[in-house]
Design a protein around this motif. Structure first.
Motif, PDB file in Angstrom:
ATOM      1  N   LEU A 155      12.608 -58.260 -65.711  1.00 50.87           N
ATOM      2  CA  LEU A 155      13.311 -58.899 -64.606  1.00 50.87           C
ATOM      3  C   LEU A 155      14.621 -58.151 -64.415  1.00 50.87           C
ATOM      4  N   ALA A 156      14.959 -57.807 -63.185  1.00 48.81           N
ATOM      5  CA  ALA A 156      16.190 -57.066 -62.940  1.00 48.81           C
ATOM      6  C   ALA A 156      16.816 -57.512 -61.628  1.00 48.81           C
ATOM      7  N   GLY A 157      18.138 -57.573 -61.638  1.00 47.99           N
ATOM      8  CA  GLY A 157      18.873 -57.961 -60.449  1.00 47.99           C
ATOM      9  C   GLY A 157      19.773 -59.152 -60.716  1.00 47.99           C
ATOM     10  N   PRO A 158      20.675 -59.463 -59.806  1.00 45.57           N
ATOM     11  CA  PRO A 158      21.677 -60.518 -60.047  1.00 45.57           C
ATOM     12  C   PRO A 158      21.068 -61.915 -60.221  1.00 45.57           C
ATOM     13  N   LYS A 159      19.838 -62.122 -59.789  1.00 44.33           N
ATOM     14  CA  LYS A 159      19.201 -63.438 -59.932  1.00 44.33           C
ATOM     15  C   LYS A 159      18.236 -63.479 -61.121  1.00 44.33           C
ATOM     16  N   SER A 160      18.189 -62.407 -61.912  1.00 46.74           N
ATOM     17  CA  SER A 160      17.211 -62.348 -63.002  1.00 46.74           C
ATOM     18  C   SER A 160      17.480 -63.416 -64.067  1.00 46.74           C
ATOM     19  N   GLY A 192      10.449 -67.624 -59.646  1.00 43.82           N
ATOM     20  CA  GLY A 192      11.191 -66.658 -58.839  1.00 43.82           C
ATOM     21  C   GLY A 192      11.079 -66.856 -57.351  1.00 43.82           C
ATOM     22  N   GLN A 193      10.182 -67.754 -56.898  1.00 46.64           N
ATOM     23  CA  GLN A 193       9.964 -67.899 -55.459  1.00 46.64           C
ATOM     24  C   GLN A 193      11.229 -68.326 -54.721  1.00 46.64           C
ATOM     25  N   SER A 194      11.997 -69.188 -55.343  1.00 46.85           N
ATOM     26  CA  SER A 194      13.223 -69.643 -54.662  1.00 46.85           C
ATOM     27  C   SER A 194      14.292 -68.565 -54.621  1.00 46.85           C
ATOM     28  N   HIS A 195      14.057 -67.464 -55.360  1.00 53.40           N
ATOM     29  CA  HIS A 195      15.025 -66.354 -55.369  1.00 53.40           C
ATOM     30  C   HIS A 195      14.452 -65.094 -54.724  1.00 53.40           C
ATOM     31  N   ALA A 196      13.371 -65.253 -53.960  1.00 53.12           N
ATOM     32  CA  ALA A 196      12.724 -64.134 -53.264  1.00 53.12           C
ATOM     33  C   ALA A 196      12.342 -63.017 -54.230  1.00 53.12           C
ATOM     34  N   ILE A 197      11.781 -63.395 -55.369  1.00 53.24           N
ATOM     35  CA  ILE A 197      11.379 -62.407 -56.368  1.00 53.24           C
ATOM     36  C   ILE A 197      10.402 -61.407 -55.751  1.00 53.24           C
ATOM     37  N   THR A 198      10.576 -60.130 -56.091  1.00 53.21           N
ATOM     38  CA  THR A 198       9.807 -59.054 -55.470  1.00 53.21           C
ATOM     39  C   THR A 198       9.284 -58.101 -56.540  1.00 53.21           C
ATOM     40  N   GLY A 218      18.762 -59.367 -55.261  1.00 55.95           N
ATOM     41  CA  GLY A 218      18.153 -60.606 -55.733  1.00 55.95           C
ATOM     42  C   GLY A 218      17.541 -60.428 -57.104  1.00 55.95           C
ATOM     43  N   VAL A 219      16.219 -60.329 -57.160  1.00 58.72           N
ATOM     44  CA  VAL A 219      15.542 -60.141 -58.438  1.00 58.72           C
ATOM     45  C   VAL A 219      14.220 -59.416 -58.198  1.00 58.72           C
ATOM     46  N   GLY A 220      13.972 -58.416 -59.025  1.00 56.69           N
ATOM     47  CA  GLY A 220      12.707 -57.695 -58.992  1.00 56.69           C
ATOM     48  C   GLY A 220      11.972 -57.884 -60.303  1.00 56.69           C
ATOM     49  N   ILE A 221      10.661 -57.710 -60.248  1.00 50.69           N
ATOM     50  CA  ILE A 221       9.842 -57.841 -61.451  1.00 50.69           C
ATOM     51  C   ILE A 221       8.861 -56.680 -61.513  1.00 50.69           C
ATOM     52  N   ASN A 222       8.738 -56.089 -62.683  1.00 50.97           N
ATOM     53  CA  ASN A 222       7.686 -55.096 -62.908  1.00 50.97           C
ATOM     54  C   ASN A 222       7.220 -55.166 -64.353  1.00 50.97           C
TER      55      ASN A 222
END
Length: 802
Positions: free
Chosen positions: A579-584, A647-653, A478-482
């Motif tokens: 932002l990283a991942g296919p939904k970024s 990012g909430q609709s993409h389960a951002i983590t 999905g998408v991660g954030i740091n």
């Protein structure tokens, strides 16, 4: 007294004498040492004089080995005795973690050529018969361990230096160091002024005070340290051979024979800093009052470990101060922000490290760089953010942990948190488990539910394993954030910025709106930086690299400064997120009116994200589709709110550094100070693919890099899939083939995406081939490993570049 000289070394302890000798050894004879009292005054004269090779940093261990071998050379040169006793030594392990540490150290020693060995309790009884081995699992035996005469050794260094042309002036106190406009120095003493090109601060207990004369703060602090010499002990003097050293980490003690008795010293938990507000100039050959209360517990433990001590009388007590840096390693090299001012301070283990310190500093001064990576003792490893209030608790902590287990994943708590970003409280509320880098708090992972909120130190897979796996999955699916706060960041601007970068960096300088990756080389062709270079406009660039190397890199930039170029360290003036991942892309697109659908890999653009002005570049260390978004730290929380909401609709983590290090293994990406360091070249590590051979610029290190390109390299960096158990490669494990050590690992870990244990390391070039079977020694076990060349994720780069 001479009034001009090439180098003035301030301080006549063993370190200052070693620096002086090595300068003459490498060809500089017009050098002078100034000592306010007698040689050895301060800490040197009352040192226990032990030496050993054991050190968690392999380069430090190698320099300690050099130091020990040097003593025989000094005796041959000068005809003086260093009082050498090569008796060997053992380090005991009374629990699994301590034994794991010894197994890891023994593995490192294999490829270093050090002849250490693991011994059993029965073998310990034969080697060191006064040791009670109850509860002992095993020990590490090192035949090079021993002790010497501190005074005799220091005077041997001094005589060898004099034979090489050096001058030594004792009873000469330095009162000022003043720099002239041309970069040279006036060293003012109570006997007159000396004009010199270079100043070396080897002030020992007075290094802080000597540094203050030049306006420099050295993060050092003296600690009280106590050891005891016993009366005669029959079990010692009736032996046919001298008793070896015994290091007992559980008892925080070291022990050796002294005459017909024993010498035992302690690194007690009731540690006491000395001279908190400055070392008195009147101190020199004095000792501190005896203080048995603070070592009472340590003595009681020693009676159980070495029963002969309980009935032995005390001949003398040595209680004196030694100087430590916050991490226990020396402070060596050119002081950032200064011209021709050098550090040789904080060498707590002077008789183990002094020779290596002298050699490295002399090479640095004369040849422009040392022959090996000395980052572990580089004075630039601490930034200008450090204060005495930070130094003191870290020094106390280091003293208390002097003989403790040093874990690869351990995060020490003293003086923390020290530096934080606006996200600290938000991330803490989300379960962040913090680490630190260069004084800055960095999230290692995020605990949820029943996951631990503290990562238990271990040589094996830790209790952060499950949380890391969850964060890796979130990024890959999905998408991660740091945060991107822990990148070193710099702006290079001005009419000559492009030409300057062409000379400083080996890679291609990008055009406006584009990003390039580039190594930065030393004159000898060694890697001194691994940079992302972004062209914001024709005369303005942003560079990113290792956060912990800021002072190191700025020192290099300032060494090569020129008109028409302004370099600014903005590491703490820019923050933001990755932002990283296919939904970024979907998350970023929802936060900006700028069309990013055509934003290519390695593009950089200025845009408004939410309500925040940002620099956005399409690149990600995760090896996935990703973006780095930089902003003013004052705007970071507003940027977070925009990205987090979208990012909430993409389960951002949120994800931390433990996940980042796992994700980069999927692509076999190297890490600074692991795969990439001044020990290696671009061609050895594969970074030569980013060198711009076609550019018509004599960039720094080009001649060496061209020569290596023509001849090839003897070794190259490779990746391996390891048949590991519950422990993965950490770094410096030996690689075996056909019963012989043929290479070593640089780093490794567990790929949660591929569910495989991965290692990176060096092998001889001629033996490298896909599928090569080797063994990697992990904590004493030979684990099968297979060389692989195809990345475990996005092998063709379609997702990262698409």
């Amino acid at each position: 007294m001479k009034t001009t000289t090439r180098v003035v070394v301030i301080g006549g302890g063993v370190v200052g004498a070693s620096v002086l000798y090595h300068l003459t050894k490498l060809g500089w004879s017009d050098v002078m040492l100034l000592e306010r009292s007698e040689l050895t005054s301060g800490s040197t004269w009352h040192a226990a004089g032990g030496f050993h090779t054991l050190n968690g940093d392999t380069n430090m261990a190698a320099l300690q080995g050099y130091t020990i071998r040097l003593y025989k050379e000094l005796e041959d040169i000068t005809g003086m005795s260093c009082g050498l006793h090569h008796v060997g030594g053992i380090t005991l392990a009374d629990n699994r973690d301590r034994f794991d540490m010894l197994l890891a150290e023994r593995a490192k020693h294999r490829f270093m050529g050090l002849e250490t060995e693991i011994v059993t309790p029965d073998e310990i009884k034969k080697i060191a018969p006064i040791t009670n081995t109850d509860g002992i699992i095993g020990a590490l035996y090192d035949p090079l361990d021993g002790h010497l005469d501190p005074s005799g050794t220091t005077h041997a260094y001094a005589k060898a230096a004099r034979m090489g042309g050096a001058t030594i002036e004792t009873h000469t106190m330095v009162v000022e160091t003043n720099q002239r406009p041309d970069g040279t120095w006036d060293v003012i003493t109570d006997k007159g002024t000396i004009h010199t090109e270079h100043v070396v601060n080897a002030g020992g207990l007075w290094a802080r005070e000597v540094g203050a004369m030049a306006g420099v703060y050295f993060p050092l602090h003296p600690m009280e340290h106590q050891y005891i010499v016993t009366d005669d002990i029959a079990q010692i003097y009736e032996r046919d051979a001298e008793h070896p050293h015994v290091m007992d980490p559980a008892g925080e003690s070291y022990l050796r024979q002294e005459g017909r008795g024993l010498c035992i010293g302690f690194y007690e938990q009731h540690a006491r800093p000395w001279a908190v507000d400055g070392t008195p100039w009147s101190f020199g050959h004095e000792l501190l009052p005896d203080d048995f209360d603070k070592i009472e517990d340590s003595i009681a433990f020693a009676y159980k470990r070495f029963p002969v001590l309980e009935t032995a009388g005390i001949k003398s007590v040595i209680h004196g101060p030694f100087t430590f840096a916050p991490d226990g390693n020396p402070l060596v090299g050119p002081v950032p922000g200064m011209r021709n001012y050098w550090s040789a301070c904080g060498v707590m283990a002077g008789f183990s490290q002094g020779g290596g310190v002298g050699l490295m500093l002399a090479q640095w001064m004369i040849e422009g760089e040392p022959e090996r990576d000395v980052m572990a003792m580089d004075v630039a490893r601490f930034g200008d953010w450090i204060t005495p209030g930070y130094t003191r608790p870290k020094v106390i902590e280091n003293y208390q942990k002097r003989f403790s287990v040093s874990y690869p994943n351990e995060e020490l708590p003293a003086a923390r948190p020290h530096r934080t970003t606006p996200m600290y409280d938000i991330f803490s509320g989300m379960g962040a488990v913090w680490g630190q880098q260069f004084g800055l708090e960095v999230a290692n992972f995020f605990a949820t539910g029943d996951e631990p909120t503290f990562e238990t130190p271990s040589f094996r897979r830790s209790d952060a394993f499950a949380a890391t796996a969850r964060e890796v999955t979130a990024v890959r699916t999905g998408v991660g954030i740091n945060e991107v706060h822990n990148f070193g960041k710099y702006t290079v601007s001005g009419p000559n910025a492009r030409a300057w970068l062409d000379r400083i960096m080996a890679g291609r300088v990008p055009q406006p709106g584009r990003v390039s990756l580039t190594p930065m080389l030393s004159a000898a062709g060694k890697l001194i930086g691994d940079f992302t270079m972004s062209c914001l406009d024709e005369h303005r660039f942003q560079l990113t690299a290792s956060y912990g190397s800021q002072a190191y890199h700025m020192r290099h930039f300032m060494l090569h400064e020129e008109d028409g170029v302004t370099v600014e360290n903005i590491s703490d003036k820019r923050s933001g997120f990755q932002l990283a991942g296919p939904k970024s892309r979907d998350v970023l697109a929802a936060c900006t009116r700028t069309d990013i659908s055509d934003m290519r890999f390695l593009d950089v653009r200025q845009m408004t994200v939410g309500q925040t002005a940002c620099t956005v570049q399409r690149v990600s260390y995760t090896g996935d589709l990703g973006f780095e978004i930089y902003c003013d730290p004052m705007d970071q929380r507003a940027l977070w709110n925009s990205l987090w909401t979208a990012g909430q609709s993409h389960a951002i983590t949120p994800f931390g550094m433990r996940a980042m290090m796992s994700l980069r293994l999927d692509k076999f990406f190297g890490s600074w100070m692991a795969e990439f360091s001044p020990d290696y070249t671009a061609a050895e590590t594969g970074l030569d693919r980013f060198i711009s051979w076609k550019k018509n610029t004599d960039f720094i290190g080009r001649a060496a890099a061209e020569a290596e390109r023509a001849t090839g390299t003897d070794r190259k960096l490779c990746a391996f899939i390891v048949d590991a158990d519950d422990a993965d490669v950490q770094g410096y494990e030996p690689i075996w083939q056909d019963g012989a050590v043929v290479g070593f690992c640089t780093s490794g870990g567990y790929s949660h995406h591929a569910q495989l244990s991965i290692a990176q390391g060096f092998l001889p070039t001629q033996s490298i081939k896909e599928g090569l079977d080797v063994q990697i020694e992990i904590l004493g076990q030979m684990r099968p490993a297979r060389l692989v060349t195809t990345p475990l994720f996005d092998a063709d780069g379609a997702r990262m570049r698409g």
